[in-house]
Every structure is written in C-alpha cells, then in structure tokens.
Enzyme design. Structure first.
Site, PDB file in Angstrom:
ATOM      1  N   LYS A  23       0.833  -1.203   0.000  1.00 15.36           N
ATOM      2  CA  LYS A  23       0.000   0.000   0.000  1.00 15.36           C
ATOM      3  C   LYS A  23       0.871   1.258   0.000  1.00 15.36           C
ATOM      4  O   LYS A  23       0.634   2.197  -0.757  1.00 15.36           O
ATOM      5  CB  LYS A  23      -0.912  -0.032   1.232  1.00 15.36           C
ATOM      6  N   ARG A  93      -3.537   2.858   8.490  1.00 17.19           N
ATOM      7  CA  ARG A  93      -3.785   1.541   7.864  1.00 17.19           C
ATOM      8  C   ARG A  93      -2.512   0.705   7.841  1.00 17.19           C
ATOM      9  O   ARG A  93      -1.431   1.223   7.610  1.00 17.19           O
ATOM     10  CB  ARG A  93      -4.218   1.713   6.398  1.00 17.19           C
ATOM     11  N   GLY A 102      -7.796  -7.737   4.653  1.00 15.49           N
ATOM     12  CA  GLY A 102      -8.663  -7.859   5.821  1.00 15.49           C
ATOM     13  C   GLY A 102      -8.030  -8.538   7.024  1.00 15.49           C
ATOM     14  O   GLY A 102      -8.698  -8.779   8.020  1.00 15.49           O
ATOM     15  N   ARG A 321      -4.113  -1.260  -6.955  1.00 11.97           N
ATOM     16  CA  ARG A 321      -3.359  -2.525  -6.951  1.00 11.97           C
ATOM     17  C   ARG A 321      -3.757  -3.332  -8.171  1.00 11.97           C
ATOM     18  O   ARG A 321      -4.803  -3.083  -8.781  1.00 11.97           O
ATOM     19  CB  ARG A 321      -3.616  -3.313  -5.671  1.00 11.97           C
ATOM     20  N   HIS A 437      -6.762 -45.730  -8.684  1.00 12.28           N
ATOM     21  CA  HIS A 437      -7.511 -46.092  -9.884  1.00 12.28           C
ATOM     22  C   HIS A 437      -8.510 -44.995 -10.249  1.00 12.28           C
ATOM     23  O   HIS A 437      -8.554 -44.508 -11.385  1.00 12.28           O
ATOM     24  CB  HIS A 437      -8.232 -47.427  -9.642  1.00 12.28           C
ATOM     25  N   ARG A 543      -2.055 -46.747 -21.637  1.00 11.45           N
ATOM     26  CA  ARG A 543      -2.022 -47.847 -20.656  1.00 11.45           C
ATOM     27  C   ARG A 543      -2.922 -48.952 -21.199  1.00 11.45           C
ATOM     28  O   ARG A 543      -4.141 -48.879 -21.077  1.00 11.45           O
ATOM     29  CB  ARG A 543      -2.545 -47.368 -19.304  1.00 11.45           C
ATOM     30  N   ARG A 599       2.206 -48.770 -24.079  1.00 13.17           N
ATOM     31  CA  ARG A 599       2.883 -49.542 -23.038  1.00 13.17           C
ATOM     32  C   ARG A 599       2.342 -50.960 -23.011  1.00 13.17           C
ATOM     33  O   ARG A 599       1.123 -51.162 -23.027  1.00 13.17           O
ATOM     34  CB  ARG A 599       2.656 -48.872 -21.680  1.00 13.17           C
ATOM     35  N   GLU A 743      10.844 -46.425 -13.817  1.00 17.80           N
ATOM     36  CA  GLU A 743       9.924 -46.144 -12.719  1.00 17.80           C
ATOM     37  C   GLU A 743      10.321 -46.893 -11.450  1.00 17.80           C
ATOM     38  O   GLU A 743       9.530 -46.987 -10.506  1.00 17.80           O
ATOM     39  CB  GLU A 743       8.470 -46.442 -13.125  1.00 17.80           C
ATOM     40  N   GLY A 764       8.369 -42.954 -15.252  1.00 15.40           N
ATOM     41  CA  GLY A 764       7.053 -43.153 -14.635  1.00 15.40           C
ATOM     42  C   GLY A 764       7.154 -42.694 -13.194  1.00 15.40           C
ATOM     43  O   GLY A 764       7.486 -43.467 -12.295  1.00 15.40           O
ATOM     44  N   ASN A 766       5.004 -41.867 -11.071  1.00 13.33           N
ATOM     45  CA  ASN A 766       4.057 -42.379 -10.066  1.00 13.33           C
ATOM     46  C   ASN A 766       4.689 -43.549  -9.324  1.00 13.33           C
ATOM     47  O   ASN A 766       4.767 -43.550  -8.082  1.00 13.33           O
ATOM     48  CB  ASN A 766       2.765 -42.883 -10.720  1.00 13.33           C
ATOM     49  N   CYS A 829       6.083 -39.428 -17.875  1.00 17.76           N
ATOM     50  CA  CYS A 829       4.667 -39.672 -18.116  1.00 17.76           C
ATOM     51  C   CYS A 829       3.874 -39.965 -16.845  1.00 17.76           C
ATOM     52  O   CYS A 829       2.713 -40.345 -16.910  1.00 17.76           O
ATOM     53  CB  CYS A 829       4.469 -40.782 -19.138  1.00 17.76           C
ATOM     54  N   TYR A 849      10.123 -34.267 -23.398  1.00 16.62           N
ATOM     55  CA  TYR A 849       8.679 -34.031 -23.299  1.00 16.62           C
ATOM     56  C   TYR A 849       8.120 -34.461 -21.960  1.00 16.62           C
ATOM     57  O   TYR A 849       8.748 -35.232 -21.223  1.00 16.62           O
ATOM     58  CB  TYR A 849       7.930 -34.761 -24.427  1.00 16.62           C
TER      59      TYR A 849
HETATM   60  C1  PEP Z   1       3.959 -44.237 -13.520  1.00 17.90           C
HETATM   61  O1  PEP Z   1       4.205 -45.158 -12.756  1.00 17.90           O
HETATM   62  O2  PEP Z   1       4.368 -43.084 -13.359  1.00 17.90           O
HETATM   63  C2  PEP Z   1       3.107 -44.455 -14.701  1.00 17.90           C
HETATM   64  C3  PEP Z   1       2.915 -43.506 -15.583  1.00 17.90           C
HETATM   65  O3  PEP Z   1       2.481 -45.670 -14.792  1.00 17.90           O
HETATM   66  P1  PEP Z   1       1.174 -46.075 -13.970  1.00 17.90           P
HETATM   67  O4  PEP Z   1       0.636 -44.857 -13.315  1.00 17.90           O
HETATM   68  O5  PEP Z   1       0.244 -46.665 -14.955  1.00 17.90           O
HETATM   69  O6  PEP Z   1       1.729 -47.087 -13.018  1.00 17.90           O
HETATM   70 MG    MG Z   2       3.848 -47.175 -13.428  1.00 16.77          MG
END
Ligand code: PEP
Ligand code: MG
Length: 872
Positions: A23, A93, A102, A321, A437, A543, A599, A743, A764, A766, A829, A849
C-alpha cells in the site's frame, strides 16, 4: 543520526516495496505521478521489525519522527492536528509487502475529540456528519486498540449523534475500565502500536501460514490525511476496475456509493450503483476518474483495482493494486495489452497462471464463502458437476440412461466400476490417493473427481454416506468441485468453459516460447482426439490394461489373467487381439503423423482379480443352498457353480499377492508369459500396417513397463522385434521404436545400461515416487494430507514431484541416459507431467517431453512456457 523509520509519500521510493509495504509503495507511486492522493507518510516495516525484536517496545526515535511527519502534514494541508478551527484527521492503515486483505487493522477519522468534533461541525455546517464521523472513530478505536468485541459495540438502530457516543463510552468503560483518549497524538501512538500488534493476531498468522508468506516480512503503517465521502450528495466512495474483472473487456467497471465511507460498501448495508452513475452526478469528476484510471494502467501495465473517494466534487485516490480476475479476464486482458503495445508476449504468458487457465477448460463451481462443504478430499481431477448420488456402477448407468446426472460415490473404484465412471458426471471416493484407480481413470476421461474423503463413511448396504454432521442417501443431489477437492450438498451454481480466440492467440505464444514437448496419456481414439485438439504432440502413454476395462472385455481379460494353463491363456488372448488391434488403429488414426507410445500390459493383478471375499461368500451360499435343494436339475446347477467358484477361489488365492504393486506386474508378466507380449505386439503392428494402407502415418513406440534390469528389456525387445519382422516384413515403411519406462530406483541408477537396449525412455514418476518413498500410492491418502498440514512434507509427493528425493533420481537417470546415448528421447509420463510446479523442475532437466492426461495438456503447455521463462 538514528534510523529513519518514517517517510512521506512524496519522498519515499516506490521500488522499496519490502520496506514500504504494498500500500505504501502504491501511495508513493501515485503521489509522485502527480495523482490526487491525500498526503501522508509511511512508517516502515523496519520499525515494526524493531518493535518485535525489542519485545514489543517502540523503537527509539519513532514517536519524534511521527510528530515531525504530522507537523509536515499540518503544513501541507493547512490543517491542525487537534485544532479547534480546521482540524486534521487521519486514517491509519496496515500494509505488508504482500497483500493480506482484511487480516490486519485500520482506524479512520483519527484526531476527532471533544475539541475537534465541534470544530468539524462548525466547518462543515453538518452536525450529523461530524457526529457520525466521531462515532465511527470511537467504535474503531475501541475495537482495534482496546480489543473490544465488534458485536458488543453494535448500537441499536436509530441511536445516533451524542447519544451514540455516550453509549459507546459507557460500553468501553464497562468492558475495559479504560477510556478512548481525546488527545490526538496519544490516539495516534496507541493506534500505530496496535497495527504493529495486529501482525501477530491469530487470523494474520493463519493467513500467512496458509499462503506461505514469511512471518518476518512485517507490516508498514500508513498515516494519511482523511478525506470524506460522507459529506452529502456530492460526495461518495467507490471501487473501480480498469477492465472488467470477469470478462476482461476493456471498459471501466465498478461501484459507487453516494454520501458514504469505504466501510459502508464493505458492510453491504446499502447497495452501491454502477460507477457510471457518477457521470450523472458529477460529470467532471467521472471524466477525471476515467483519465486517472488510464494513467494508472499505463504506469503499472496491468489491470488496476482502484479505491477512490469524492469529497464535495473533489476526487481522491486511496489505493491502487493489480486486480484479481477470472481466467477468462486474465487471458483477454493480457492479449489486449499486447495488442495495445503495453506489454510483450512473454510478459503476457508469464502473467497467466495455470490455475487461471484451468478455469477455462472445465466447468467451475461458484460456491459462496458461506456454502458449507459436506466433505473434502484430494482434488484428483478438476472441474465441477452436480447430480444425484449413486453407490453402484450399474445403477449409475441405469440412472444416466433414464436421463439423470449421476455422481458415483464409492469407497474406492476398480475396473468393475469403469462403466459407472463413464456414465457418471463425477466420481467421489472415501479412500485412495491422487494416483489411485479412480483418480487416474477419471483424469484420463476429463471427469471431475475427488478422492480420499477420509471423513466420509460410505455404507453400501444402507445406501447412505455419512460425513461430519450430515447423512446423504442415494438419490440426494450433491455438487463436486474437483478443482478444489470439495463436495457440497445440493446443486451449487457453475460456469461453463469456452475456448475463444483470445485463448488460441495466447496458446500460440505459449508454444513459441516453450522448449518441452507435451504429449498426452490417452487410452482410446476419442481421448487421443481430445488431446490433439488441446495441443498434444503425440501420445506419451497408452495404458493398454485400461483398454480392457469396458464391457465383455474385462471378462476375457480376467480369464486371461486367471488362466490355469497356456492353452486357456492363448484362447483368451486370441479373443482380446482383435479388440486391441481395432483400438490401436483408432489411436494411430487420431494421432496421424505423431508418435504414439503404447505400453505393454502392466496390470497390478489386484485391479483385475475377482474379489476373494465375494467369491468365498458366493461359494458358502451355494453350499448352503445345496443342503436343502431337492430338485435334481437345481442340484446339478449348484454343483457346477460350486466347482466353478471353488476353481476361481483357488486361482485367486494362488495369484493373490501380499503387495501387488510390488508383485507380478509390469514386464515381469511379459517375461513369465511371452505370449501376452506377442499378442500385443501383433496387434500394434497389424494396426500400424492397416493404417499405412489407409495412408495414415502411424508411429508406434512400444514401451516396456517396470523394468529393473536391462536384461528384462532385452528379453521383451527380442519378442517385439521378432513379431515386427513377422507382421511388417522388411519393407513395410512402418517405423517403430522399442523403449522402456524408468519407474524403479534401480532403473534410474542404471539408466546408462538400460539405454544401450532402449531406443527411448519415459520416467514413470508415479511408481518411482511409490518405490522411492516406500509408500503405497493407493494408501497414501490416509495420512499424507496430515503430513502436508503438519508441514512434514510441503506437498503431496504424488501430485508435486519430491525434488530432493524422486527428483534427484530422475535427474541422475536423465544424465545417465544421455551419457549412453545423447540423442535418446527422454520423457516423463507420471501424473507429475501435468503439474505446474513439477514441470518447473522438470523443465530444468534435459528431457524432451512431458505427458499428461488430455485435459491437462494446455496446463502443461503453459507450465512448460513458464519453465522456459523460469517463472516459478
Ligand atoms: C507411472 O508409474 O508413473 C506411470 C505412468 O504408470 P502407472 O501410473 O500406470 O503405473
Ligand atoms: Mg507405473
């Protein structure tokens, strides 16, 4: 000379935002630009820091400097602080470097007293105004400085003037034994100390914790000559946006309230009129206001949100602002500003946040702050949807076919629920994390989903779900906000998405800037088509096990997985092959000319096995029925069913694993049963060949999952290549590559070895997160939200990559991959491929990518551009 704690608006340096607060910096900038700002001064954040460093003691020299600044203010305004002729009144203020709306305190009309109030009345000839202003001051001072609860200071309607003051004084004495001081310097000092104190009030501390604002920024205090919007019909107060904050349209937008002070607008006691109404009352002021608005926008090169007051036809600006705005407005305004020459394209891209862009891609739930949430969980897939509750997939399909919008509510989902997920508008689960899932499948379909609502108890038998304080039954209407991870009772309003030319132009600039390609995780031709429309440059992950979720396919898939011997397995595979071939053909057709990474099967077996307890229960039931059955035909049927169920149960038990995520899945299945790899390869190459005959440029990339040893990959690659030769021959023109997912930690650490076999690799993240942290992705929602709340992890590592741990493995894996083969294509991915913060990190690595679910493709494109511009 001691430290300078106080600076006048016209002497401070606007760039010193940390010292002046937002301010203070804005007021300094506007003053220096010659705009009509009431004069005043800023007490810096350094003074507030010194106050706390000395255990809440006012730093040496501060009061003297404040007195001197007040003297300067008296000189510039020609008014006198505490004077009985033309009294100077000020506002006090708070204002930290980062806006905390606030959270801290403000006192207006400071300086009013038994002496100055009558002077104000004489001066204005308006007894009501003087009394009203005095009452407001006493009320605010009592609340802010003396800490009296706001509700205790409420007066009955109709109590005004001297009577209001008398009552307030009485309440103050009653509550605190104190009085509101009459001496203005004393008022000012205690108020400044209170504003310092408000930095550490509960709501300010909570707000900072929530928004990651450091505690040691501290607040500045702005003391400014008062101007009055409540001096009759030629006065008023308002808020103005230089462009429409909802649509971004280039037209002044705002509200104005005649004969009022700022807090009347906030309190909502009277309904303001559109700001254009000011043009009727005071055309000259309106003209000046629009000109000033332009000037401010030019100065700050962004949409401004301006607070102003008109005192007897004279315009004053109190604050400016950068305006908060919707996604649509954010995009339109930056594109227009590029056309107007106000900003560069890079700046336009930098200014649009992924969250704002997300609003444009999904329906947005517009809950009011007062709308009570039923429950909340993890925001697994964005967007909003309302519908009736259904607890079963079959019922969800039936209800949808009957024309209802349905929300599927489950403990968690499995492939058995797939058809229900397809039919439902949204999915809610009480268990599961963001890579469960339900989450992965819903995200793939672009379907709104909230998972892991831990305080929700679902009772399938009674067809109800319970949350803290509510019970809902099948058929009740709920609204799901997948962007925020919240579930509401009833139908909450929503705005629908729409992509326009402004979006297209911005995304064109985004694509020019980014260095990372963006592919999609898509399993069907339809998903692939959506992904391509949203800008995907290929498929980074199909998948294949997801292709078997639907209809009769799941039964064949089960038969294949449960096969007691190779003959039965081959029969099931032969049935699956035509489905796969057709699906791949569609996928290649949708992605004509672009790479499609397929895959090989990676089924965590538990996702496909029939339920052990349900099979056992069915078996017991049949055995009981057999005891009382008399009809011979019936006995035969029961015996047959018992044999079948017993065989199923035996096989389920044989295949059951203590930890299926670390069990017989990924390439391990293909190594054990090469016929599966063979069938899938045949389907891929046959589909590619068919496409090539149709003039479609199919570019298959076959990806082997869950590799730990390079030898696993060689084993699978040999099978794939043998089938390729068989199906394609040597001169089909179809080009393909064989690569792998990285992975598992071992794969990341031996990526150089793996890359002597792989033609591409894709991380991978995940599974890499699951295996690096030793933390099951399906069970993490039980305690991860608590970890984030307690600050043990700063985010859910399945949503935002754990840079220090998993990120280090990815970085090392990329480095090793490149050391073996500098040209190798490297992608990511896992779900992190669609997360802005993770992309910011991944963008610093030498990858080619990221791949994410179709509806996240635009977010990933924008985030990749931000990574290139190094916006964090
Ligand atoms: C992962 O493991 O990152 C992946 C992309 O495969 P999934 O999620 O199908 O195991
Ligand atoms: Mg996986």
């Amino acid at each position: 000379m001691g430290e300078q704690w106080v600076v006048d608006f016209d002497a401070s340096d606007e760039a010193d935002r940390n010292l002046l607060g937002g301010k203070g910096a804005g007021l300094s900038g506007m003053t220096k630009a010659g705009l009509p700002v009431p004069p005043g001064f800023t007490i810096t954040t350094a003074a507030c820091r010194a106050y706390y460093d000395a255990d809440r003691t006012i730093p040496d020299g501060l009061w003297e400097q404040v007195d001197e600044a007040i003297a300067r203010l008296e000189e510039s305004t020609g008014k006198h602080f505490g004077g009985d002729a033309d009294p100077l009144l000020v506002s006090v203020r708070s204002g930290a470097a980062i806006s905390m709306p606030g959270m801290m305190d403000t006192v207006l009309n400071l300086g009013l007293s038994a002496t100055t109030a009558p002077a104000l009345e004489r001066l204005t000839g308006d007894a009501r105004f003087a009394a009203d202003s005095h009452r407001r001051f006493v009320q605010m001072y009592a609340e802010i400085v003396l800490g009296i609860d706001h509700d205790r200071l409420r007066l009955p309607t109709g109590v005004e003037g001297p009577e209001a003051l008398r009552r307030l004084r009485h309440i103050v004495r009653d509550q605190t034994g104190a009085v509101v001081p009459d001496e203005p310097h004393e008022q000012l000092r205690s108020t400044i100390a209170s504003v310092f104190d408000s930095w550490m009030n509960r709501r300010a501390i909570d707000y900072r914790a929530l928004n990651g604002i450091p505690d040691d920024l501290y607040t500045a205090v702005n003391v400014q000559a008062m101007v009055f919007g409540n001096t009759g019909p030629t006065s008023g107060t308002g808020v103005l946006f230089t462009r429409n904050p909802t649509t971004g349209e280039r037209a002044i937008y705002g509200e104005y309230l005649e004969d009022a002070q700022g807090e009347d607008v906030v309190a909502g006691i009277r309904t303001p009129r559109p700001v254009a109404a000011l043009a009727e009352v005071s055309p000259a002021v309106y003209a000046q206001l629009t000109e000033v608005a332009q000037q401010l926008e030019q100065t700050y090169r962004d949409v401004q949100d301006i607070e102003f007051t008109v005192e007897r036809e004279q315009l004053f600006l109190l604050q400016t602002r950068n305006a908060k705005r919707t996604g649509r407005a954010a995009i339109r305004s930056v594109v227009d500003m590029v056309d107007e020459g106000l900003i560069e394209r890079e700046e336009a891209v930098r200014r649009v946040s992924p969250e704002r862009l997300e609003e444009l891609l999904h329906p947005v739930v517009q809950a009011l702050p007062t709308t009570r949430a039923l429950t909340s969980g993890l925001p697994a897939s964005p967007g909003g949807a309302s519908g009736i509750v259904s607890f079963s997939a079959d019922e969800a399909v039936a209800l949808t076919e009957a024309g209802h919008d349905v929300i599927l509510v489950r403990h968690e989902t499995s492939p058995d629920d797939f058809h229900g997920m397809v039919a439902a508008k949204a999915v809610v689960t009480s268990r599961g994390g963001v890579t469960s899932h339900a989450a992965v499948v819903a995200r793939g379909m672009g379907k709104c989903c909230v998972v892991g609502c831990e305080d929700m108890f679902v009772d399938y038998v009674k067809q109800i779900f319970l949350t803290d304080g509510a019970t809902l039954s099948a058929g009740d209407v709920i609204t799901v906000d997948g962007t925020a991870g919240i579930v509401y009772a009833g139908a909450v309003p929503m705005v629908e998405p729409e992509l326009d030319d402004y979006y297209d132009r911005l995304m064109g600039w985004v694509d020019d800037i980014r260095r990372l390609d963006v592919r999609a995780n898509a399993d069907t031709g339809a998903d692939a088509a959506v992904a391509r429309r949203l800008g995907a440059q290929g498929i980074g992950l199909c998948r294949t096990e997801h292709m078997f979720f639907e209809g009769e396919r799941i039964d064949v898939m089960r038969r294949m997985i449960m096969a007691p011997n190779q003959t039965v397995r081959n029969e099931a595979l032969a049935e699956l092959e035509p489905f796969q071939t057709d699906d791949f053909e569609q996928l290649f057709a949708s992605m004509d000319g672009l790479p499609v990474t397929i895959r090989l099967l990676d089924p965590p077996l538990h996702e496909f096995l029939p339920s052990r307890s349900e099979t056992a229960t069915a078996l017991v039931n049949r055995k009981l029925q057999l005891r009382t059955a008399t009809d011979l035909g019936r006995i035969d049927t029961l015996l047959e069913e018992i044999n079948e169920l017993q065989a199923t149960l035996d096989q389920v038990e044989r295949l059951s694993e203590a930890n299926p995520m670390l069990g017989h899945r990924g390439c391990r299945v293909g190594v054990s049963y090469p016929e599966i790899t063979r069938m899938q390869s045949r389907a891929i190459f046959t589909a590619a060949l068919r496409c090539s005959e149709r003039g479609i440029d199919a570019r298959p990339e076959i990806m082997v999952p869950l590799v730990a040893f390079s030898t696993e990959l060689s084993n699978q690659r040999d099978i794939v290549e043998a089938v390729a030769l068989d199906v394609l021959g040597s001169d089909s023109g179809v080009e393909y590559r064989v690569g792998t997912m990285i992975e598992l930690p071992r794969a990341a650490l031996t990526a150089d070895e793996i890359c002597t076999v792989a033609e591409f690799v894709s991380f991978g993240t995940n599974d890499l997160t699951q295996t690096t942290l030793g933390l099951s992705r399906d069970d993490s929602s039980r305690f991860l939200p608590g970890y984030v709340r307690k600050g043990i992890t700063h985010a859910d590592p399945f949503q935002q990559i754990d840079e220090r741990g998993v990120g280090q493995l990815v970085a090392r894996g990329v480095e090793l991959s490149r050391s073996a083969n500098d040209d190798i294509k490297v992608g990511v991915c896992g779900e992190h491929g669609g997360d802005p913060a993770s992309i910011a990190f991944l963008g610093r690595l030498a990858i080619d990518y990221v791949s994410c679910s179709p509806y996240r493709v635009p977010i990933a494109r924008l985030s990749a551009a931000h990574a290139a511009l190094e916006v964090s």
